[in-house]
Enzyme design. Sequence first.
Site, PDB file in Angstrom:
ATOM      1  N   ASN A 230       0.842  -1.192   0.000  1.00  0.00           N
ATOM      2  CA  ASN A 230       0.000   0.000   0.000  1.00  0.00           C
ATOM      3  C   ASN A 230       0.882   1.248   0.000  1.00  0.00           C
ATOM      4  OD1 ASN A 230      -1.781   2.098   0.486  1.00  0.00           O
ATOM      5  ND2 ASN A 230      -3.022   0.950   1.953  1.00  0.00           N
ATOM      6  N   PHE A 231       1.114   1.775  -1.204  1.00  0.00           N
ATOM      7  CA  PHE A 231       1.860   3.017  -1.377  1.00  0.00           C
ATOM      8  C   PHE A 231       0.922   4.169  -1.726  1.00  0.00           C
ATOM      9  CE2 PHE A 231       5.382   0.088  -3.137  1.00  0.00           C
ATOM     10  CZ  PHE A 231       5.968  -0.059  -1.889  1.00  0.00           C
ATOM     11  N   SER A 232      -0.356   4.068  -1.354  1.00  0.00           N
ATOM     12  CA  SER A 232      -1.312   5.013  -1.931  1.00  0.00           C
ATOM     13  C   SER A 232      -2.438   5.470  -1.023  1.00  0.00           C
ATOM     14  CB  SER A 232      -1.933   4.389  -3.189  1.00  0.00           C
ATOM     15  OG  SER A 232      -2.378   3.075  -2.940  1.00  0.00           O
ATOM     16  N   CYS A 233      -2.523   5.010   0.205  1.00  0.00           N
ATOM     17  CA  CYS A 233      -3.628   5.449   1.069  1.00  0.00           C
ATOM     18  C   CYS A 233      -3.542   6.953   1.302  1.00  0.00           C
ATOM     19  CB  CYS A 233      -3.589   4.705   2.397  1.00  0.00           C
ATOM     20  SG  CYS A 233      -4.892   5.253   3.544  1.00  0.00           S
ATOM     21  N   THR A 298      -7.923   5.288  -3.924  1.00  0.00           N
ATOM     22  CA  THR A 298      -8.795   6.458  -3.927  1.00  0.00           C
ATOM     23  C   THR A 298      -8.027   7.742  -4.249  1.00  0.00           C
ATOM     24  OG1 THR A 298      -8.504   6.608  -1.532  1.00  0.00           O
ATOM     25  CG2 THR A 298     -10.456   5.463  -2.336  1.00  0.00           C
ATOM     26  N   CYS A 441     -39.471  10.256 -29.741  1.00  0.00           N
ATOM     27  CA  CYS A 441     -39.371  11.650 -29.286  1.00  0.00           C
ATOM     28  C   CYS A 441     -40.649  12.082 -28.575  1.00  0.00           C
ATOM     29  CB  CYS A 441     -39.123  12.554 -30.493  1.00  0.00           C
ATOM     30  SG  CYS A 441     -39.021  14.308 -30.082  1.00  0.00           S
ATOM     31  N   CYS A 451     -28.297  22.354 -27.793  1.00  0.00           N
ATOM     32  CA  CYS A 451     -27.614  22.727 -29.032  1.00  0.00           C
ATOM     33  C   CYS A 451     -27.491  24.244 -29.157  1.00  0.00           C
ATOM     34  CB  CYS A 451     -28.356  22.153 -30.234  1.00  0.00           C
ATOM     35  SG  CYS A 451     -27.507  22.387 -31.815  1.00  0.00           S
ATOM     36  N   CYS A 480     -26.642  16.410 -28.332  1.00  0.00           N
ATOM     37  CA  CYS A 480     -28.069  16.090 -28.340  1.00  0.00           C
ATOM     38  C   CYS A 480     -28.314  14.616 -28.011  1.00  0.00           C
ATOM     39  CB  CYS A 480     -28.688  16.432 -29.688  1.00  0.00           C
ATOM     40  SG  CYS A 480     -27.864  15.666 -31.109  1.00  0.00           S
ATOM     41  N   CYS A 484     -30.748  13.761 -24.434  1.00  0.00           N
ATOM     42  CA  CYS A 484     -32.132  13.335 -24.673  1.00  0.00           C
ATOM     43  C   CYS A 484     -32.619  12.425 -23.542  1.00  0.00           C
ATOM     44  CB  CYS A 484     -32.240  12.600 -26.005  1.00  0.00           C
ATOM     45  SG  CYS A 484     -33.918  11.985 -26.336  1.00  0.00           S
TER      46      CYS A 484
END
Length: 499
Positions: A230-233, A298, A441, A451, A480, A484
Amino acid sequence: MLYERNITRSDLIRCALCYDAPCSAACKACDPAAILRSVWFDNEKVAALRFPASNPCTVCDAPCETACVRSGEVPIRSLLTRLHDRVRPFLDGPIPKDASILNTDLCGVPLENPFLLSSSVVASTYDMCARAFEAGWAGASFKTVCSFDIHEASPRFSAITGDNGSIIGFKNIEQLSDHSVAENMEIFRRLKQKYPTKFILASIMGQNDAEWEELARLCEENGADAIELNFSCPNMTEDGLGSDIGQVPELVERFTAAARRGTKLPILAKPTPNVAAMSPAAQAAKRGGANGVSAINTIKSIIGVNPHTYVSAPAVRGKSAVGGYSGNAVKPIALRFIAELGQNPTLSGMHISGMGGIETWQDALEFILLGAGSLQVTTAVMQYGYRIIDDLKSGLAYYLAEKGFSNVREVRGLALDSVSSTTVVLERDTVVFPKFHREKCIGCGRCVISCADGGHQALQLDESRRPVLNGQRCVGCHLCVLVCPNHAVTSGRKRVKRS
């Protein structure tokens, strides 16, 4: 003719996805809760195949709808009938019975399917992992083992939600396992004894070289199948821990090498996504002896600011902090990093364990197509429970069988050639006009508004409130198509622009 989905989440937006659902208890013919849940998780085809071929709803007074916790708000009978009438007749085959189509491996260690719990609260006790294994998960990356004294804040979660209340983006300020190292080793031993074929990925975090080495050694001795570094918490940055390490390739290489000295097991490094590029850290991990990469963890985030207290969420006695962002909202960022790793020739042969916003089998497939060999899930489990594994497995298996693949390994990386890190390679001489399906439609004019105010003023409504396209103005941006509300606009004919 391309298959088109007939039921989407919006059709059952009032369904609460109940625990021990009353609708299923009231139905004598099928399990409507499980079938509708499959629809929710983009598994409409399998849902239709799970519904009886005879359609019992035609001779039923719908006790499921009466029993529903939102009685009268979820049109269960009509939804099931639509599955029977509009989906089932167009399916090519049954649900695959041979589970081996999902068999794969992680650095040579067999996996019964690609799906693992990621290192978090969802994989933090023996009982939780045991229930997940019984449900069908192939394994778990256990919540990060450390020797620190962990004291969690309360509350520690916050979220951004959609119109129906489901979580789109999720923030946590949770830290690592609050069990002692000895307690976690006992959990590993018990899990491996009871579930010898399930994969235990031991996530660890040390404070120095000696701790990284010792934790790796202990995990191997107590039954782990592989080690995740875990190098990222983002919530463990004091004294140069967590994501602070992942931003410095030299430290990634150093501590990977330390862990390698402690174990012969496969090692996956888990670099931070809070960088411009992940390759430098991944390459450093490879030099240090890693066999693969887990990505992504995260992302550092702030969710909202209370307009009355001026504190962001989650608020802990009037204070908050930057925390880790996850959930389906981060999937595009995760896929970008997975593609980067998958396309890097210097990382060839390294296993990629992908995560970050996986909620449905289609999400999972996208990670595999970009090079992931295994998959990890947390936020979707926190919201919907371990039960989502049913639709992850059945949806992916049905797709593979439908497309003629014999094993999930065959689709790994198939999309990598289509992805470029720059838009310079894109062809720019063709305009793809939108196609308007007048029978769908409803005349709302949303396409005209978008548009006019966000596009190129190429649309107007005729006397019957249907859009009319000005081909001289249209640049084919497809705004578009996206806005829709009734899916009445699709890609149409192409026109080569004249210079």
